[in-house]
Design a protein around this motif. Sequence first.
Motif, PDB file in Angstrom:
ATOM      1  N   ASN A  73       0.931  -1.166   0.004  1.00 46.84           N
ATOM      2  CA  ASN A  73      -0.151  -0.035  -0.011  1.00 46.84           C
ATOM      3  C   ASN A  73       0.668   1.407  -0.017  1.00 46.84           C
ATOM      4  O   ASN A  73       0.392   2.387   0.051  1.00 46.84           O
ATOM      5  CB  ASN A  73      -1.084  -0.206   1.302  1.00 46.84           C
ATOM      6  CG  ASN A  73      -0.494  -0.037   2.402  1.00 46.84           C
ATOM      7  OD1 ASN A  73       0.950  -0.271   2.573  1.00 46.84           O
ATOM      8  ND2 ASN A  73      -1.239   0.180   3.315  1.00 46.84           N
ATOM      9  N   ILE A 102      -9.394   6.312  -0.403  1.00 43.38           N
ATOM     10  CA  ILE A 102      -8.088   5.976   0.479  1.00 43.38           C
ATOM     11  C   ILE A 102      -7.352   7.234   0.466  1.00 43.38           C
ATOM     12  O   ILE A 102      -6.618   7.140   1.813  1.00 43.38           O
ATOM     13  CB  ILE A 102      -7.606   4.707   0.481  1.00 43.38           C
ATOM     14  CG1 ILE A 102      -8.480   3.527   0.227  1.00 43.38           C
ATOM     15  CG2 ILE A 102      -6.384   4.423   0.962  1.00 43.38           C
ATOM     16  CD1 ILE A 102      -9.164   3.163   1.814  1.00 43.38           C
TER      17      ILE A 102
ATOM     18  N   SER B 199      -7.085  -4.221  -2.213  1.00 38.70           N
ATOM     19  CA  SER B 199      -7.349  -3.045  -1.349  1.00 38.70           C
ATOM     20  C   SER B 199      -5.883  -2.185  -0.859  1.00 38.70           C
ATOM     21  O   SER B 199      -5.899  -1.123  -0.825  1.00 38.70           O
ATOM     22  CB  SER B 199      -8.239  -3.387  -0.149  1.00 38.70           C
ATOM     23  OG  SER B 199      -7.467  -3.955   0.718  1.00 38.70           O
ATOM     24  N   GLU B 200      -5.191  -3.585  -0.671  1.00 35.74           N
ATOM     25  CA  GLU B 200      -3.579  -3.134  -0.385  1.00 35.74           C
ATOM     26  C   GLU B 200      -2.909  -2.415  -1.422  1.00 35.74           C
ATOM     27  O   GLU B 200      -2.306  -1.342  -1.340  1.00 35.74           O
ATOM     28  CB  GLU B 200      -2.681  -4.100  -0.046  1.00 35.74           C
ATOM     29  CG  GLU B 200      -3.046  -4.491   1.361  1.00 35.74           C
ATOM     30  CD  GLU B 200      -2.161  -5.659   1.737  1.00 35.74           C
ATOM     31  OE1 GLU B 200      -0.897  -5.851   1.226  1.00 35.74           O
ATOM     32  OE2 GLU B 200      -2.446  -6.387   2.914  1.00 35.74           O
ATOM     33  N   LEU B 202      -4.418  -0.843  -3.714  1.00 30.60           N
ATOM     34  CA  LEU B 202      -4.904   0.616  -3.961  1.00 30.60           C
ATOM     35  C   LEU B 202      -4.727   1.666  -2.821  1.00 30.60           C
ATOM     36  O   LEU B 202      -5.092   2.649  -3.000  1.00 30.60           O
ATOM     37  CB  LEU B 202      -6.547   0.534  -4.173  1.00 30.60           C
ATOM     38  CG  LEU B 202      -7.072  -0.107  -5.351  1.00 30.60           C
ATOM     39  CD1 LEU B 202      -8.422  -0.617  -5.204  1.00 30.60           C
ATOM     40  CD2 LEU B 202      -6.689   0.769  -6.629  1.00 30.60           C
ATOM     41  N   GLY B 203      -3.659   1.023  -1.808  1.00 30.93           N
ATOM     42  CA  GLY B 203      -3.226   1.936  -0.882  1.00 30.93           C
ATOM     43  C   GLY B 203      -3.897   1.719   0.520  1.00 30.93           C
ATOM     44  O   GLY B 203      -3.547   2.528   1.497  1.00 30.93           O
ATOM     45  N   ALA B 204      -4.870   0.871   0.680  1.00 28.73           N
ATOM     46  CA  ALA B 204      -5.666   0.685   1.853  1.00 28.73           C
ATOM     47  C   ALA B 204      -4.919   0.024   3.083  1.00 28.73           C
ATOM     48  O   ALA B 204      -4.023  -0.862   2.777  1.00 28.73           O
ATOM     49  CB  ALA B 204      -6.596  -0.008   1.655  1.00 28.73           C
ATOM     50  N   SER B 205      -4.844   0.128   4.311  1.00 31.37           N
ATOM     51  CA  SER B 205      -4.340  -0.258   5.288  1.00 31.37           C
ATOM     52  C   SER B 205      -5.054  -1.378   5.875  1.00 31.37           C
ATOM     53  O   SER B 205      -6.330  -1.688   5.030  1.00 31.37           O
ATOM     54  CB  SER B 205      -4.180   0.637   6.389  1.00 31.37           C
ATOM     55  OG  SER B 205      -5.517   0.989   6.807  1.00 31.37           O
ATOM     56  N   GLN B 208      -8.285  -0.217   6.860  1.00 32.89           N
ATOM     57  CA  GLN B 208      -9.352   0.138   6.068  1.00 32.89           C
ATOM     58  C   GLN B 208      -9.922  -0.789   5.111  1.00 32.89           C
ATOM     59  O   GLN B 208     -11.230  -0.845   4.887  1.00 32.89           O
ATOM     60  CB  GLN B 208      -8.505   1.179   5.075  1.00 32.89           C
ATOM     61  CG  GLN B 208      -8.504   2.499   5.573  1.00 32.89           C
ATOM     62  CD  GLN B 208      -7.390   3.401   4.966  1.00 32.89           C
ATOM     63  OE1 GLN B 208      -6.458   2.783   4.307  1.00 32.89           O
ATOM     64  NE2 GLN B 208      -7.524   4.784   4.857  1.00 32.89           N
TER      65      GLN B 208
END
Lengths: 353, 299
Positions: A73, A102, B199-200, B202-205, B208
Amino acid sequence: MAFLELTNIRKQFGQAVAVEDFNLKVDRGEFVSFLGPSGCGKTTTLRMIAGFEIPTVGRVAVDNVDITDKAPNQRNVGMVFQSYALFPNMTVAQNIGFGLRIRRESESAIKERVDEMLALIHLEQKGPSYPSQLSGGQQQRVALARALAIRPQVLLLDEPLSALDAKIRVSLRAEIRAIQRKLGITAIYVTHDQEEALSISDRIVVMSQGHMEQVGTPFEIYNFPQTAFVASFVGTLNTTTAEVVDSARGVLQIDGARLETAEKLDGRQKGDKVTIAIRPERFSFASEQKKANVVDCRIENITFLGSIVRIQVSIGSGKYYMDTFNNPFLELPKIGDKDQVTCSREAVLVLKS
Amino acid sequence: MAQATQNQIRANSSQRSLVIRNLVAWAGVVPFLVFVILFLFWPASSLITGSFQNQSGAFTLQNIIDLFTPSIMNAYMLSIQISIVTAIGGGIFGFMLAYAVIQGGLPRWVRTALTTFSGVASNFAGVPLAFAFIATLGHTGFLTALFADKLGIDIYNLGFNLYNFWGLALTYMYFQFPLMVLIMAPALDGLREEWREASENLGASSYQYWRYVALPILWPSLLGSTILLFGNAFGAYATAYALTRTLNVVTVLIGDQISGNVLFNPNLGYALAFGMIVIMAVSIGLYTWLQRRTARWLQ
């Protein structure tokens, strides 16, 4: 200076080596495909660029910044998955806007970018739909838009078309390539489909058992395979063992027939064995004017494949394929006929052992 | 002409075979329908009818009015409270346990052991369960004695009491959390690894991912299983009855009215059960409404 650089990459899972000695430099805006059979390490390499796997040894750099140890990420890399991986609880618009949400972009900026992406994939009306309401091809286009929405430095595509039917695959790969060209984004595409790789890529990395077999343009990979693996994996190819007769003049012998090659046989001695390869379409029936590389053959089988006709001929004890364009006004030979086939000296490829 | 006749014969024959197939399919369902009519609809309808009758069979609303007396209202409140506490507590604990063994990367045998245990424990209720807890954590229970003898700790002096609300809740938890494990395990299995990776990517923790992706996807299962746990505790009778007579949950009251010799009033018992049906119906209605609002993607 390369935009994406993989240096001395090695990945080991326990005792099993998945990728070894992998070095690649990709230019900005280039479209590179990793091509190989299942288990050859292509997806593992892609996942190391995405950050889902950490190389055991080696370095991954984007735009001269080392990202080897960065979490997925923290990398600005977009990925399109084989199974789409769209979030089923979100609409198409929410899926595309997820990465921007995000990143805490404003609602108006998110909406603007989502609309832009929907227009790019020609699904303007599908924003409020859920993934389950879309076809496979539409879902994969949404997945592509979602990956592109965050303006990634590199776009990774992990066999994105393998779950789709043949017709959609062909149209969607052209669409992917057109979008990539339009945006000028650097893309890495994983596939086991040679036709897909040949049609879509600027360069292809052919992989086998964790190693790079050959890197080159589709033209080079198809026409000048350097190893027996590449030769056998990409396209249909006649391969056989030949004996060196005259290394200086490139003269070889197969099954009693004499063949000449344009390739250098440096270091080979008379009597040495080499593996040679000839594409089926490089063979033709010999005309009377033709003097070199004319060999006697017998017609063994004829298969009609639409635009081409594949003829199997035997030369000595070996069997070879010959492709000829389908011409309804030319008479084909009959099975059992004796004839002569020929190919140019350049068509006879000597493979690395 | 002959062709038309043949077509007609073929059409008739295919229609006949369709009817036969339908009849066979319905015949397979008949035992279930008979069972449901005999043991669900019939008792439920006689229970509802009985709620509006006095002991001589005449129509009355007195039983329904009696439901609003303080002692009965307290029983309903107690049942609802213990059901909510054990549904939420068992739900959270069961979910975390299921998550640990399915998504947490523990060895496969841990999962097998836990699901086997859960299969048994979720059905272990009633008098045997109450006895097991009394024998373990009662005034002279094994663990109580062990703590007192070996560590010098009297857990009852520290405020623990197996025979009050929290003691009963603890006992209920024994069959509540395994049920949650059994229900949530397949739901957690359905969470695809690609969703996390996407999701990771795309930048999510991790937070998130759970907040925006995993929990909303699991929400219908979580909500459904919590309702099931609520119903499971709400309908429990023998465990409460055997463990403590000081806590009058509704099911114990119903038992008193139907089989007791002091409070014998079956029609009030029917009305109490009717009240439970209403509460469960409201809960399920609430669940359906919430699910429709929060999981439109499933529709």
